[in-house]
Design a protein around this motif. Structure first.
Motif, PDB file in Angstrom:
ATOM      1  N   ARG A  87     -14.327  29.810 -12.231  1.00  0.00           N
ATOM      2  CA  ARG A  87     -13.917  28.921 -13.310  1.00  0.00           C
ATOM      3  C   ARG A  87     -12.969  29.667 -14.245  1.00  0.00           C
ATOM      4  NH1 ARG A  87     -18.168  25.020 -13.702  1.00  0.00           N
ATOM      5  NH2 ARG A  87     -18.472  24.245 -11.572  1.00  0.00           N
ATOM      6  N   ALA A  88     -11.784  29.124 -14.437  1.00  0.00           N
ATOM      7  CA  ALA A  88     -10.807  29.729 -15.342  1.00  0.00           C
ATOM      8  C   ALA A  88     -10.847  29.015 -16.686  1.00  0.00           C
ATOM      9  CB  ALA A  88      -9.397  29.647 -14.742  1.00  0.00           C
ATOM     10  N   ARG A  89     -10.402  29.698 -17.704  1.00  0.00           N
ATOM     11  CA  ARG A  89     -10.329  29.109 -19.037  1.00  0.00           C
ATOM     12  C   ARG A  89      -9.400  27.899 -19.019  1.00  0.00           C
ATOM     13  NH1 ARG A  89     -14.696  31.039 -21.648  1.00  0.00           N
ATOM     14  NH2 ARG A  89     -14.805  33.311 -21.476  1.00  0.00           N
ATOM     15  N   GLY A  90      -9.828  26.834 -19.648  1.00  0.00           N
ATOM     16  CA  GLY A  90      -9.008  25.635 -19.730  1.00  0.00           C
ATOM     17  C   GLY A  90      -9.355  24.574 -18.712  1.00  0.00           C
ATOM     18  N   MET A  91     -10.083  24.935 -17.645  1.00  0.00           N
ATOM     19  CA  MET A  91     -10.465  23.937 -16.652  1.00  0.00           C
ATOM     20  C   MET A  91     -11.438  22.931 -17.251  1.00  0.00           C
ATOM     21  SD  MET A  91     -10.935  26.224 -13.179  1.00  0.00           S
ATOM     22  CE  MET A  91     -11.544  24.803 -12.262  1.00  0.00           C
ATOM     23  N   LYS A  92     -11.260  21.664 -16.884  1.00  0.00           N
ATOM     24  CA  LYS A  92     -12.114  20.599 -17.406  1.00  0.00           C
ATOM     25  C   LYS A  92     -12.862  19.912 -16.270  1.00  0.00           C
ATOM     26  CE  LYS A  92     -10.534  17.860 -20.557  1.00  0.00           C
ATOM     27  NZ  LYS A  92      -9.694  16.888 -21.267  1.00  0.00           N
ATOM     28  N   LEU A  93     -13.826  19.102 -16.659  1.00  0.00           N
ATOM     29  CA  LEU A  93     -14.631  18.351 -15.699  1.00  0.00           C
ATOM     30  C   LEU A  93     -13.769  17.368 -14.916  1.00  0.00           C
ATOM     31  CD1 LEU A  93     -17.492  17.429 -14.670  1.00  0.00           C
ATOM     32  CD2 LEU A  93     -17.459  15.787 -16.569  1.00  0.00           C
ATOM     33  N   MET A  94     -13.926  17.373 -13.590  1.00  0.00           N
ATOM     34  CA  MET A  94     -13.248  16.383 -12.757  1.00  0.00           C
ATOM     35  C   MET A  94     -13.921  15.029 -12.928  1.00  0.00           C
ATOM     36  SD  MET A  94     -10.716  17.339 -10.578  1.00  0.00           S
ATOM     37  CE  MET A  94     -10.940  16.318  -9.134  1.00  0.00           C
ATOM     38  N   PRO A  95     -13.178  13.919 -12.775  1.00  0.00           N
ATOM     39  CA  PRO A  95     -13.825  12.605 -12.741  1.00  0.00           C
ATOM     40  C   PRO A  95     -14.795  12.530 -11.562  1.00  0.00           C
ATOM     41  CG  PRO A  95     -11.439  12.385 -12.985  1.00  0.00           C
ATOM     42  CD  PRO A  95     -11.710  13.831 -12.662  1.00  0.00           C
ATOM     43  N   ILE A  96     -16.021  12.119 -11.814  1.00  0.00           N
ATOM     44  CA  ILE A  96     -17.003  11.995 -10.746  1.00  0.00           C
ATOM     45  C   ILE A  96     -16.579  10.846  -9.840  1.00  0.00           C
ATOM     46  CG2 ILE A  96     -19.426  11.703 -10.176  1.00  0.00           C
ATOM     47  CD1 ILE A  96     -18.776  14.225 -11.753  1.00  0.00           C
ATOM     48  N   PRO A  97     -16.336  11.078  -8.552  1.00  0.00           N
ATOM     49  CA  PRO A  97     -15.821  10.019  -7.673  1.00  0.00           C
ATOM     50  C   PRO A  97     -16.860   8.935  -7.424  1.00  0.00           C
ATOM     51  CG  PRO A  97     -16.351  11.981  -6.406  1.00  0.00           C
ATOM     52  CD  PRO A  97     -16.507  12.358  -7.840  1.00  0.00           C
ATOM     53  N   ALA A  98     -16.371   7.744  -7.172  1.00  0.00           N
ATOM     54  CA  ALA A  98     -17.214   6.594  -6.834  1.00  0.00           C
ATOM     55  C   ALA A  98     -16.576   5.860  -5.673  1.00  0.00           C
ATOM     56  CB  ALA A  98     -17.375   5.666  -8.035  1.00  0.00           C
TER      57      ALA A  98
ATOM     58  N   PRO B  99      -7.920  18.576 -13.858  1.00  0.00           N
ATOM     59  CA  PRO B  99      -7.919  18.429 -15.318  1.00  0.00           C
ATOM     60  C   PRO B  99      -7.910  19.772 -16.035  1.00  0.00           C
ATOM     61  CG  PRO B  99      -9.611  17.043 -14.289  1.00  0.00           C
ATOM     62  CD  PRO B  99      -9.087  17.951 -13.228  1.00  0.00           C
ATOM     63  N   ASN B 100      -7.175  19.818 -17.126  1.00  0.00           N
ATOM     64  CA  ASN B 100      -7.042  21.058 -17.872  1.00  0.00           C
ATOM     65  C   ASN B 100      -6.875  20.738 -19.350  1.00  0.00           C
ATOM     66  OD1 ASN B 100      -5.497  23.617 -18.950  1.00  0.00           O
ATOM     67  ND2 ASN B 100      -6.298  24.186 -16.943  1.00  0.00           N
ATOM     68  N   ILE B 101      -7.336  21.663 -20.189  1.00  0.00           N
ATOM     69  CA  ILE B 101      -7.193  21.462 -21.632  1.00  0.00           C
ATOM     70  C   ILE B 101      -5.722  21.368 -22.025  1.00  0.00           C
ATOM     71  CG2 ILE B 101      -7.573  22.549 -23.878  1.00  0.00           C
ATOM     72  CD1 ILE B 101     -10.159  23.684 -22.809  1.00  0.00           C
ATOM     73  N   ALA B 102      -4.876  22.150 -21.361  1.00  0.00           N
ATOM     74  CA  ALA B 102      -3.423  22.093 -21.587  1.00  0.00           C
ATOM     75  C   ALA B 102      -2.766  21.605 -20.302  1.00  0.00           C
ATOM     76  CB  ALA B 102      -2.881  23.461 -21.989  1.00  0.00           C
ATOM     77  N   PRO B 103      -2.767  20.296 -20.062  1.00  0.00           N
ATOM     78  CA  PRO B 103      -2.298  19.789 -18.765  1.00  0.00           C
ATOM     79  C   PRO B 103      -0.820  20.009 -18.518  1.00  0.00           C
ATOM     80  CG  PRO B 103      -2.681  17.971 -20.292  1.00  0.00           C
ATOM     81  CD  PRO B 103      -3.190  19.203 -20.959  1.00  0.00           C
TER      82      PRO B 103
END
Length: 338
Positions: free
Chosen positions: A178-189, A252-256
């Motif tokens: 996990r790198a800094r800035g990585m965000k949660l992926m949308p949970i697939p449906a 997803p990233n904090i700074a996309p």
């Protein structure tokens, strides 16, 4: 009491971490620790012995982890937390904090910086010379014909993708960092359609939408070469919105969206800490950055001099999906993909 002294001496030999905790409690109770240490050392036959060194306790704590190293000789540790596995680089701050927390739980105190550094040196050496070699992935990995997409959630789950479909699994067989800035992926449906994405993208034609979908699918591969996508349109044609939507879906990233790198080192750092690179408001591509972007998409290597070193290099050999927007002077109603 002789019996108590013998019990403490035995505990020091068999379980140094527990002994350190008991020693700390005795100190709080008013026990003369110096005399106690001398008496225990004499009982153990170690006339020059003292209490366990902090570094030794930290090294003993790290024995509960699974150590390994990557092909580029970086030491990592797999740690089981709340029933799931987490993978941390040994030199990362998260692993240092975990060691300090476990030390506090064992002893009731904090390790010194020197002890922590000494312990990390030994732990890293064990990972490099006494532990197996494994690949570590960021966001996307593959094993045995299956792709794995890291969701970046607290349980370290991933989406497993193969020829039969996809599923969310709790303990993926590949190792992610996990790198800094990585965000949660949308949970697939299940039950959706790719056509739903069409209304969010300001593309000029259905053919351009097909190109976008093909590029997005290529981003889910674990290796290159990747096609580069260039968004071309006038100011206000939603190029940044388009880039942000795809980045939020795929990585997803904090700074996309970021400004174009000013030198190869900045490009290398960005590629090392994210699966996708998205650059915004690119007015032009000079030769010095055009070639590195092509190497990044096809899988060429980078080498930059390590800080505080005359000869050592930091190497990066991987491929990353790249997306950037270019403003046009003319005024099309919609933008186009290239």
């Amino acid at each position: 009491m002789r019996e108590a002294l013998e019990a403490l001496a035995s505990l020091k030999k068999d379980n140094p971490a527990t002994f350190e905790n008991v020693r700390a409690q005795l100190k709080k109770a008013g026990c003369r620790i110096t005399q106690l240490d001398d008496a225990i050392a004499e009982e153990n036959g170690d006339t020059g012995g003292r209490d366990p060194k902090q570094a030794d306790i930290l090294i003993n704590i790290a024995q509960s982890t699974e150590l390994f190293h990557t092909p580029d000789k970086n030491g990592f540790a797999n740690i089981v937390i709340d029933g799931h596995r987490e993978t941390w680089r040994i030199r990362a701050k998260d692993f240092r904090r975990w060691l300090a927390q476990r030390f506090f739980e064992e002893t009731g105190g904090a390790p010194s910086s020197a002890a922590l550094q000494s312990a990390l040196n030994v732990i890293e050496a064990r990972a490099l010379f006494k532990a197996p070699e494994h690949e570590v992935h960021i966001r996307v990995g593959a094993l045995d014909g299956r792709l794995y997409l890291d969701l970046n959630d607290d349980k370290w789950r991933a989406v497993e993708i193969d020829a039969t479909g996809w599923r969310v699994i709790d303990n993926p067989p590949v190792r992610f960092r996990r790198a800094r800035g990585m965000k949660l992926m949308p949970i697939p449906a299940g039950g959706g359609s790719i056509d739903a994405l069409r209304s969010f993208l300001n593309v000029r034609s259905d053919a351009d939408f097909v190109l976008v979908v093909a590029w997005a699918l290529a981003c889910l591969r674990n290796c290159g070469p990747y096609p580069l996508i260039v968004l071309s349109g006038e100011q206000g044609s939603a190029k940044s919105t388009f880039s942000g939507i795809l980045r939020a879906l795929l990585d997803p990233n904090i700074a996309p969206l970021r400004a174009l790198a000013r030198e190869n080192r900045d490009l290398f750092i960005a590629a090392n800490n994210g699966h996708m690179l998205a650059f915004d408001n690119v007015s032009g591509l000079p030769d010095w950055i055009s070639d590195p972007l092509c190497r990044l998409a096809t899988g060429g290597g980078f080498a930059v001099r390590a800080h505080y070193s005359d000869q050592d290099e930091v190497l990066f050999d991987a491929a990353r999906p790249v997306m950037h927007g270019v403003e046009e002077l003319r005024s099309p109603a919609r933008y186009r993909t290239v």
